[in-house]
Scaffold this active site. Structure first.
Site, PDB file in Angstrom:
ATOM      1  N   TYR A 138       0.842  -1.196   0.000  1.00 14.56           N
ATOM      2  CA  TYR A 138       0.000   0.000   0.000  1.00 14.56           C
ATOM      3  C   TYR A 138       0.885   1.257   0.000  1.00 14.56           C
ATOM      4  O   TYR A 138       0.767   2.124  -0.870  1.00 14.56           O
ATOM      5  CB  TYR A 138      -0.933  -0.016   1.225  1.00 14.56           C
ATOM      6  CG  TYR A 138      -1.580   1.318   1.490  1.00 14.56           C
ATOM      7  CD1 TYR A 138      -2.495   1.856   0.594  1.00 14.56           C
ATOM      8  CD2 TYR A 138      -1.257   2.062   2.640  1.00 14.56           C
ATOM      9  CE1 TYR A 138      -3.069   3.100   0.828  1.00 14.56           C
ATOM     10  CE2 TYR A 138      -1.832   3.295   2.879  1.00 14.56           C
ATOM     11  CZ  TYR A 138      -2.738   3.811   1.967  1.00 14.56           C
ATOM     12  OH  TYR A 138      -3.301   5.036   2.195  1.00 14.56           O
ATOM     13  N   PHE A 166      -1.408  11.568   8.018  1.00 17.40           N
ATOM     14  CA  PHE A 166      -1.173  10.709   9.169  1.00 17.40           C
ATOM     15  C   PHE A 166      -2.532  10.077   9.536  1.00 17.40           C
ATOM     16  O   PHE A 166      -3.214   9.600   8.635  1.00 17.40           O
ATOM     17  CB  PHE A 166      -0.410  11.480  10.256  1.00 17.40           C
ATOM     18  CG  PHE A 166       1.055  11.587   9.875  1.00 17.40           C
ATOM     19  CD1 PHE A 166       1.441  12.286   8.728  1.00 17.40           C
ATOM     20  CD2 PHE A 166       2.032  10.918  10.583  1.00 17.40           C
ATOM     21  CE1 PHE A 166       2.776  12.318   8.300  1.00 17.40           C
ATOM     22  CE2 PHE A 166       3.370  10.948  10.185  1.00 17.40           C
ATOM     23  CZ  PHE A 166       3.734  11.649   9.038  1.00 17.40           C
ATOM     24  N   ASN A 167      -2.978  10.056  10.796  1.00 17.20           N
ATOM     25  CA  ASN A 167      -4.198   9.292  11.106  1.00 17.20           C
ATOM     26  C   ASN A 167      -5.444  10.165  11.024  1.00 17.20           C
ATOM     27  O   ASN A 167      -5.701  10.956  11.930  1.00 17.20           O
ATOM     28  CB  ASN A 167      -4.064   8.652  12.493  1.00 17.20           C
ATOM     29  CG  ASN A 167      -3.070   7.507  12.478  1.00 17.20           C
ATOM     30  OD1 ASN A 167      -1.897   7.712  12.193  1.00 17.20           O
ATOM     31  ND2 ASN A 167      -3.548   6.312  12.727  1.00 17.20           N
TER      32      ASN A 167
HETATM   33  N1  UDP Z   1      -5.239  -0.168  17.180  1.00 14.08           N
HETATM   34  C1  UDP Z   1      -5.628  -0.901  18.293  1.00 14.08           C
HETATM   35  N2  UDP Z   1      -6.851  -1.524  18.265  1.00 14.08           N
HETATM   36  C2  UDP Z   1      -7.696  -1.437  17.191  1.00 14.08           C
HETATM   37  C3  UDP Z   1      -7.290  -0.697  16.066  1.00 14.08           C
HETATM   38  C4  UDP Z   1      -6.046  -0.079  16.091  1.00 14.08           C
HETATM   39  O1  UDP Z   1      -4.897  -0.990  19.268  1.00 14.08           O
HETATM   40  O2  UDP Z   1      -8.802  -2.029  17.235  1.00 14.08           O
HETATM   41  C5  UDP Z   1      -3.952   0.549  17.210  1.00 14.08           C
HETATM   42  C6  UDP Z   1      -2.997   0.203  16.081  1.00 14.08           C
HETATM   43  O3  UDP Z   1      -2.168  -0.883  16.444  1.00 14.08           O
HETATM   44  C7  UDP Z   1      -2.217   1.506  15.920  1.00 14.08           C
HETATM   45  C8  UDP Z   1      -3.229   2.588  16.321  1.00 14.08           C
HETATM   46  O4  UDP Z   1      -4.245   1.922  17.059  1.00 14.08           O
HETATM   47  O5  UDP Z   1      -1.161   1.548  16.845  1.00 14.08           O
HETATM   48  C9  UDP Z   1      -3.863   3.266  15.127  1.00 14.08           C
HETATM   49  O6  UDP Z   1      -4.314   2.271  14.247  1.00 14.08           O
HETATM   50  P1  UDP Z   1      -5.227   2.578  12.989  1.00 14.08           P
HETATM   51  O7  UDP Z   1      -5.550   1.264  12.323  1.00 14.08           O
HETATM   52  O8  UDP Z   1      -6.399   3.425  13.411  1.00 14.08           O
HETATM   53  O9  UDP Z   1      -4.325   3.490  12.041  1.00 14.08           O
HETATM   54  P2  UDP Z   1      -2.846   3.214  11.446  1.00 14.08           P
HETATM   55  O10 UDP Z   1      -1.893   3.929  12.369  1.00 14.08           O
HETATM   56  O11 UDP Z   1      -2.622   1.765  11.362  1.00 14.08           O
HETATM   57  O12 UDP Z   1      -2.922   3.879  10.108  1.00 14.08           O
END
Ligand code: UDP
Length: 349
Positions: A138, A166-167
């Site tokens: 990706y 970012f997020n």
């Molecule tokens: N995360 C978590 N539980 C969940 C979903 C995500 O602990 O049900 C954690 C994940 O490991 C990361 C952070 O939350 O550290 C953000 O994850 P997300 O998938 O929202 O975004 P990413 O950073 O992967 O783009």
């Protein structure tokens, strides 16, 4: 301006389409609805259901001045399982779009890129000059498009702006059309997952309260399967203050505003790259606490194994876009969660 928004039936694309309309632009949305929702296309936008490969040319033929390009596959884990799908869609589809733009003489583009192009960072906050070492197909496919845009700028005079998110979180309230929020299937993101647990618990407790007031314990019925599932915290042994991963969350409304600035900054012959974040690092546990505070629901969580490929800390430096385009994130984590919650509890559009 008349703007083509590819992927404008998706989460971020629909918010950007709504923001463009609000600013007085005309919008044409091209989306194949493979993951988007037709009812997310804002009222006032023209909608074409189709693919980048087959339909870019026709869409651009409608008097388009600029493109904001979201249409892509965006699940990291799916990309690891099916890399060919990601190269084909994200790079192949974009090359078809870029060539159609060249032929139609539409040379301004804002591209939805990602922090995933950086991979595991050596230094945080991450600047645009950091090494790009994506750890998934990706991220690699998005980086390849960033590179193609630099070539199209140099060789074909495109004005291209790549925004590395970012997020992204929260929901956008469109004054004319209600809420636009996340509706992924499967949902993998932290905030929607935490709010889903809060929502289930709230409906169980309101069902129980209704049953108690009607005097019938059976009226509430048995809890549906999965309703007692706590939030899963993917690892609490990272080298961070509370052991959980740190991310940089940005409100989708702020993100949309950056795209509008990006359009203005798409200058012929130049490819620009900007990180988009708030610069604040927030841990998984802090997100869960904020969700509990916003919803008033005591949200249970349990620690699960680390999710493969998750870096411990990802925080953006957005100094460049602030300095060059005057953009800065305005909405904080509480606003993101409050809006996501309001969207998820609102009537469907
Ligand atoms: N995360 C978590 N539980 C969940 C979903 C995500 O602990 O049900 C954690 C994940 O490991 C990361 C952070 O939350 O550290 C953000 O994850 P997300 O998938 O929202 O975004 P990413 O950073 O992967 O783009």
């Amino acid at each position: 301006m008349r703007v083509l928004v590819t992927g404008g039936a998706g989460y971020i694309g629909s918010v950007v389409a709504a923001s463009l309309l609000r600013e007085g632009h005309q919008v044409v949305v091209l989306d194949d609805l493979s993951t988007g929702h037709e009812d997310a296309v804002p009222k006032g936008a023209e909608f074409i259901q189709g693919t980048l490969r087959d339909d870019s040319r026709g869409a651009l033929g409608r008097g388009i001045d600029a493109v904001v390009h979201f249409a892509a596959k965006s699940l990291v884990s799916e990309s690891v399982a099916r890399p060919g799908l990601y190269w084909d869609n994200n790079l192949g589809g974009t090359l078809a779009l870029l060539d159609a733009m060249r032929i139609a003489d539409v040379r301004r583009i804002v591209f939805s890129s990602t922090a995933a192009v950086y991979g595991d960072p050596v230094r945080v906050p991450i600047e645009e000059t950091a090494l790009t070492r994506p750890t998934s197909p990706y991220g690699a496919s998005k980086l390849a498009v960033d590179t193609a845009l630099a070539e199209y700028a140099r060789l074909h005079g495109f004005g291209a702006v790549s925004l590395r998110y970012f997020n992204v979180a929260g929901a956008h309230q469109d004054p004319g059309g209600g809420w636009l929020g996340e509706r992924h299937s499967p949902e993998t993101h932290l905030i929607p997952n935490v709010l889903a647990v809060a929502s289930r618990l709230r409906s169980i407790s309101s069902g129980a309260a209704a049953a108690a007031s009607s005097g019938s314990a059976a009226a509430a019925g048995p809890a549906a399967p999965g309703t007692d599932r706590p939030v899963q915290i993917y690892g609490d042994d990272y080298p961070t203050a509370d052991g959980t991963c740190i991310r940089d969350y940005i409100h989708v409304t702020d993100l949309a505003a950056a795209h509008l600035r990006g359009l203005d900054a798409s200058i012929p012959g130049m490819r620009r790259v900007y990180n988009l974040g708030s610069g604040a690092g927030i841990s998984v546990r802090e997100v869960i606490e904020m969700c509990a505070s916003v919803t008033g629901v005591d949200i249970p969580a349990r620690v699960a194994p680390r999710r493969p490929g998750d870096p411990a800390v990802l925080v953006a430096s957005s100094a460049r876009i602030q300095a060059e385009l005057g953009w800065t994130a305005r909405l904080d984590l509480r606003a993101m969660i409050a809006d996501a919650w309001a969207c998820s509890t609102a009537q469907p559009r």
